[in-house]
Design a protein around this motif. Structure first.
Motif, PDB file in Angstrom:
ATOM      1  N   LEU A   1       0.970  -0.970  -0.088  1.00  0.00           N
ATOM      2  CA  LEU A   1       0.205   0.090  -0.144  1.00  0.00           C
ATOM      3  C   LEU A   1       0.956   1.362   0.119  1.00  0.00           C
ATOM      4  CD1 LEU A   1      -2.547  -1.239   2.270  1.00  0.00           C
ATOM      5  CD2 LEU A   1      -2.979  -0.733  -0.057  1.00  0.00           C
ATOM      6  N   GLU A   2       2.338   1.103   0.548  1.00  0.00           N
ATOM      7  CA  GLU A   2       2.654   2.577   0.919  1.00  0.00           C
ATOM      8  C   GLU A   2       3.403   2.482  -0.825  1.00  0.00           C
ATOM      9  OE1 GLU A   2       3.690   4.557   4.255  1.00  0.00           O
ATOM     10  OE2 GLU A   2       4.552   5.700   2.218  1.00  0.00           O
ATOM     11  N   ALA A   3       4.576   1.567  -1.017  1.00  0.00           N
ATOM     12  CA  ALA A   3       5.006   2.164  -2.816  1.00  0.00           C
ATOM     13  C   ALA A   3       4.118   2.310  -3.784  1.00  0.00           C
ATOM     14  CB  ALA A   3       4.725   0.322  -3.062  1.00  0.00           C
ATOM     15  N   SER A   4       2.454   1.444  -3.046  1.00  0.00           N
ATOM     16  CA  SER A   4       1.538   2.042  -4.183  1.00  0.00           C
ATOM     17  C   SER A   4       0.945   3.458  -4.365  1.00  0.00           C
ATOM     18  CB  SER A   4      -0.286   0.901  -3.707  1.00  0.00           C
ATOM     19  OG  SER A   4       0.367  -0.050  -4.834  1.00  0.00           O
ATOM     20  N   GLY A   5       0.948   3.656  -2.850  1.00  0.00           N
ATOM     21  CA  GLY A   5       0.537   5.372  -2.268  1.00  0.00           C
ATOM     22  C   GLY A   5       1.715   6.346  -3.292  1.00  0.00           C
ATOM     23  N   GLU A   6       2.531   5.579  -2.179  1.00  0.00           N
ATOM     24  CA  GLU A   6       4.275   6.754  -3.238  1.00  0.00           C
ATOM     25  C   GLU A   6       4.093   6.582  -4.589  1.00  0.00           C
ATOM     26  OE1 GLU A   6       7.669   5.162  -1.276  1.00  0.00           O
ATOM     27  OE2 GLU A   6       7.178   5.889   0.428  1.00  0.00           O
TER      28      GLU A   6
ATOM     29  N   GLY B   1     -10.439  -2.438  -8.535  1.00  0.00           N
ATOM     30  CA  GLY B   1     -10.256  -3.763  -8.292  1.00  0.00           C
ATOM     31  C   GLY B   1     -10.413  -4.475  -7.086  1.00  0.00           C
ATOM     32  N   TRP B   2      -8.983  -4.652  -7.028  1.00  0.00           N
ATOM     33  CA  TRP B   2      -8.421  -5.601  -4.924  1.00  0.00           C
ATOM     34  C   TRP B   2      -8.887  -4.650  -4.613  1.00  0.00           C
ATOM     35  CZ3 TRP B   2      -4.860  -4.274  -2.201  1.00  0.00           C
ATOM     36  CH2 TRP B   2      -3.984  -4.636  -2.388  1.00  0.00           C
ATOM     37  N   PRO B   3      -8.557  -3.393  -4.320  1.00  0.00           N
ATOM     38  CA  PRO B   3      -8.986  -3.137  -3.169  1.00  0.00           C
ATOM     39  C   PRO B   3      -9.820  -2.815  -2.503  1.00  0.00           C
ATOM     40  CG  PRO B   3      -6.874  -1.657  -4.325  1.00  0.00           C
ATOM     41  CD  PRO B   3      -7.179  -2.732  -4.620  1.00  0.00           C
ATOM     42  N   THR B   4     -11.026  -2.131  -3.122  1.00  0.00           N
ATOM     43  CA  THR B   4     -12.251  -2.408  -3.590  1.00  0.00           C
ATOM     44  C   THR B   4     -13.127  -3.453  -2.066  1.00  0.00           C
ATOM     45  OG1 THR B   4     -13.205  -3.103  -5.701  1.00  0.00           O
ATOM     46  CG2 THR B   4     -12.718  -1.163  -5.661  1.00  0.00           C
ATOM     47  N   ARG B   5     -12.142  -4.817  -3.230  1.00  0.00           N
ATOM     48  CA  ARG B   5     -12.933  -6.270  -2.287  1.00  0.00           C
ATOM     49  C   ARG B   5     -11.749  -6.596  -0.486  1.00  0.00           C
ATOM     50  NH1 ARG B   5     -11.222 -10.634  -5.310  1.00  0.00           N
ATOM     51  NH2 ARG B   5     -10.071  -9.325  -7.177  1.00  0.00           N
TER      52      ARG B   5
ATOM     53  N   GLU C   1     -12.833  -2.271   4.790  1.00  0.00           N
ATOM     54  CA  GLU C   1     -12.170  -0.734   4.268  1.00  0.00           C
ATOM     55  C   GLU C   1     -10.886   0.560   4.978  1.00  0.00           C
ATOM     56  OE1 GLU C   1     -15.229   1.634   7.008  1.00  0.00           O
ATOM     57  OE2 GLU C   1     -14.763   3.301   5.658  1.00  0.00           O
ATOM     58  N   ALA C   2     -10.434  -0.421   6.102  1.00  0.00           N
ATOM     59  CA  ALA C   2      -9.318  -0.151   6.573  1.00  0.00           C
ATOM     60  C   ALA C   2      -8.143  -0.180   5.529  1.00  0.00           C
ATOM     61  CB  ALA C   2      -8.729  -1.030   7.550  1.00  0.00           C
ATOM     62  N   VAL C   3      -8.197  -1.023   3.987  1.00  0.00           N
ATOM     63  CA  VAL C   3      -7.808  -1.454   3.854  1.00  0.00           C
ATOM     64  C   VAL C   3      -7.200  -0.203   2.321  1.00  0.00           C
ATOM     65  CG1 VAL C   3      -6.012  -2.937   1.210  1.00  0.00           C
ATOM     66  CG2 VAL C   3      -7.159  -3.421   3.348  1.00  0.00           C
ATOM     67  N   GLY C   4      -8.737   0.482   2.085  1.00  0.00           N
ATOM     68  CA  GLY C   4      -8.968   1.962   0.981  1.00  0.00           C
ATOM     69  C   GLY C   4      -8.454   2.576   2.316  1.00  0.00           C
TER      70      GLY C   4
ATOM     71  N   LEU D   1      -3.887   3.371   1.988  1.00  0.00           N
ATOM     72  CA  LEU D   1      -3.761   3.663   0.762  1.00  0.00           C
ATOM     73  C   LEU D   1      -3.979   4.963   0.793  1.00  0.00           C
ATOM     74  CD1 LEU D   1      -2.725   2.455  -2.221  1.00  0.00           C
ATOM     75  CD2 LEU D   1      -4.900   1.732  -3.027  1.00  0.00           C
ATOM     76  N   GLY D   2      -5.174   5.075   0.401  1.00  0.00           N
ATOM     77  CA  GLY D   2      -5.763   7.003   0.672  1.00  0.00           C
ATOM     78  C   GLY D   2      -4.482   7.322   1.063  1.00  0.00           C
ATOM     79  N   HIS D   3      -4.106   7.453   2.447  1.00  0.00           N
ATOM     80  CA  HIS D   3      -3.873   8.293   3.053  1.00  0.00           C
ATOM     81  C   HIS D   3      -2.091   8.344   2.521  1.00  0.00           C
ATOM     82  CE1 HIS D   3      -6.296   7.342   7.302  1.00  0.00           C
ATOM     83  NE2 HIS D   3      -7.305   8.641   6.102  1.00  0.00           N
ATOM     84  N   CYS D   4      -1.450   6.689   2.549  1.00  0.00           N
ATOM     85  CA  CYS D   4      -0.322   7.248   1.507  1.00  0.00           C
ATOM     86  C   CYS D   4      -0.571   8.119   0.512  1.00  0.00           C
ATOM     87  CB  CYS D   4      -0.171   5.898   1.132  1.00  0.00           C
ATOM     88  SG  CYS D   4       0.319   4.266   2.622  1.00  0.00           S
ATOM     89  N   LEU D   5      -0.963   7.638  -0.458  1.00  0.00           N
ATOM     90  CA  LEU D   5      -1.334   8.250  -2.063  1.00  0.00           C
ATOM     91  C   LEU D   5      -1.322  10.073  -1.307  1.00  0.00           C
ATOM     92  CD1 LEU D   5      -3.528   9.846  -3.222  1.00  0.00           C
ATOM     93  CD2 LEU D   5      -4.498   7.490  -3.498  1.00  0.00           C
ATOM     94  N   GLU D   6      -2.001  10.345  -0.545  1.00  0.00           N
ATOM     95  CA  GLU D   6      -2.159  11.976   0.341  1.00  0.00           C
ATOM     96  C   GLU D   6      -0.788  12.599   0.505  1.00  0.00           C
ATOM     97  OE1 GLU D   6      -5.613  12.925   2.949  1.00  0.00           O
ATOM     98  OE2 GLU D   6      -6.371  11.439   1.722  1.00  0.00           O
ATOM     99  N   ARG D   7       0.045  11.487   1.084  1.00  0.00           N
ATOM    100  CA  ARG D   7       0.992  12.150   2.312  1.00  0.00           C
ATOM    101  C   ARG D   7       2.779  12.457   0.779  1.00  0.00           C
ATOM    102  NH1 ARG D   7       0.496   7.896   5.814  1.00  0.00           N
ATOM    103  NH2 ARG D   7       2.518   6.280   4.017  1.00  0.00           N
TER     104      ARG D   7
END
Ligand code: ZN
Length: 385
Positions: A303-308, A326-330, A333-336, A339-345
């Motif tokens: 998740l960190e690598a994807s968000g970055e 894709g898979w984060p929607t399945r 909720e904590a996973v999405g 991921l969102g927090h990682c990409l915001e950072r």
């Protein structure tokens, strides 16, 4: 057909009407005119033209708006995209299957796949299987066939240029293959671009965005200025092949360390298997693990690598909205959220502005339908969805 300024304006208006009806079925001419900010007379002419072409039809609706079109001397009956007969064949190429659906223009955003045939590395074998499936689909002469493919696709030429996960499709002549089966024009759309097109149309998204799909691979497609972004080469937002330092996995593209080897379904299953020793890493077992143990390092690192990487793409493209399919929607909720927090950072805009992200359904069928309508049904001056 030779393009003139008048035909381009007319086509743009036709697209506005069709897209408005894709977003919301059952609108009167007056409602369309208001939402598109053009005169009721103009909308009336476009609606008449599209009805003659069989693209739209009147809805038999007793609850029509009382003023709907009355000022133009038209009945107030609402219109919608045609639902009576299948006109478009949608096809999705994947590692194991070719999924198929025969759809009326007004099939809607949740149109399901109707048949599938096993994928083959041989074009003649696959052509034979498609011919057999054609009988089951029950549409003999569609207006168009729209085909989605993974990898790098030359949409205009209908060729797969490079496909890390389906190398053999690089030799397929997709327009010839599907055209010989259905005898109709074929448009080829890269699969993530089809998903982005569907998201723009079906979710009523007015702002530009980057769509990132976590599936057999990891792909992205950007909508910029309301259009699918296309660079100098037919390849953009390929975030799955951004190399992550320290990642030793070999990718189907030939490189080592690509993000896709971590963040595709296969990649995340492999990480789970390596971390837990689970010999049967099914999706259900992985979800249960996350529910019981939270986000452990095997998932957190991906998740960190994807968000970055997504954040880097937003910085480069100048975008602030992300749609994730894709898979984060399945997953829980904590996973999405993670991921969102990682990409915001990782996004510069988030330091002083607002970056938003949303988990979205994958609507490739709707995307293919929209591409077929735009490229073939309303064609006139080229393919530019
Ligand atoms: Zn790669």
């Amino acid at each position: 057909m030779r393009s003139t300024p008048q035909s381009r304006v007319r086509r743009r208006h036709e697209r506005f009407v069709v897209e408005a009806l894709l977003r919301e079925d059952r609108q009167t001419r007056a409602e369309l005119a208001r939402s598109l900010d053009v005169s009721t007379v103009t909308v009336g002419k476009i609606v008449d033209d599209l009805m003659r072409q069989g693209v739209i039809e009147e809805r038999d609706d007793a609850e029509a708006a009382p003023d709907g079109g009355a000022s133009a001397g038209r009945p107030a009956r609402p219109v919608g995209l045609q639902r009576r007969a299948p006109r478009v064949v949608a096809a999705e190429l994947s590692r194991r299957w070719v999924r198929l659906a025969a759809l009326p223009i007004g099939a809607g955003r949740e149109a399901p796949w109707q048949a599938s045939v096993p994928m083959s590395r041989s074009q003649p074998v696959l052509t034979r299987r498609l011919r057999e499936a054609k009988r089951a689909l029950g549409v003999d002469r569609p207006w168009a066939v729209a085909v989605s493919t993974p990898g790098v696709t030359d949409d205009a030429g209908g060729r797969v240029l490079f496909s890390p996960n389906l190398h053999w499709t690089e030799g397929f002549d997709l327009p010839a293959m599907f055209g010989s089966v259905w005898g109709a024009p074929v448009c080829v759309v890269q699969e993530i671009r089809a998903a982005a097109l569907a998201h723009r149309l079906c979710a009523g998204v007015s702002e530009d965005f980057l769509l990132v799909d976590f599936g057999e691979g990891l792909g992205g497609a950007a909508v910029v200025d309301g259009r699918l972004y296309q660079g100098a080469v037919p390849l953009s937002a390929e975030i799955g092949h951004v190399v992550r330092p320290g990642n030793p996995r070999r990718c189907g593209c030939g490189a080592r360390g690509c993000l896709e080897t971590l963040a595709s379904v296969r990649g995340v299953k492999r990480s789970y298997k390596e971390a837990t020793g689970d010999a049967r890493p099914t999706w259900g077992r992985m979800v249960k693990r996350v529910e019981s143990h939270g986000i452990e390092p095997w998932l957190a690192e991906t998740l960190e690598a994807s968000g970055e990487t997504i954040g880097g793409a937003l910085n480069v493209l100048g975008l602030r909205h992300v749609a994730i399919t894709g898979w984060p929607t399945r997953m829980p909720e904590a996973v999405g959220l993670a991921l969102g927090h990682c990409l915001e950072r990782s996004t510069l805009w988030a330091r002083f502005g607002r970056v938003t992200w949303t988990l979205a359904p994958r609507r490739r069928v709707a995307g293919l339908l929209a591409a077929a309508i735009d490229r073939v049904v309303l064609a006139g001056d080229g393919c530019d969805v």
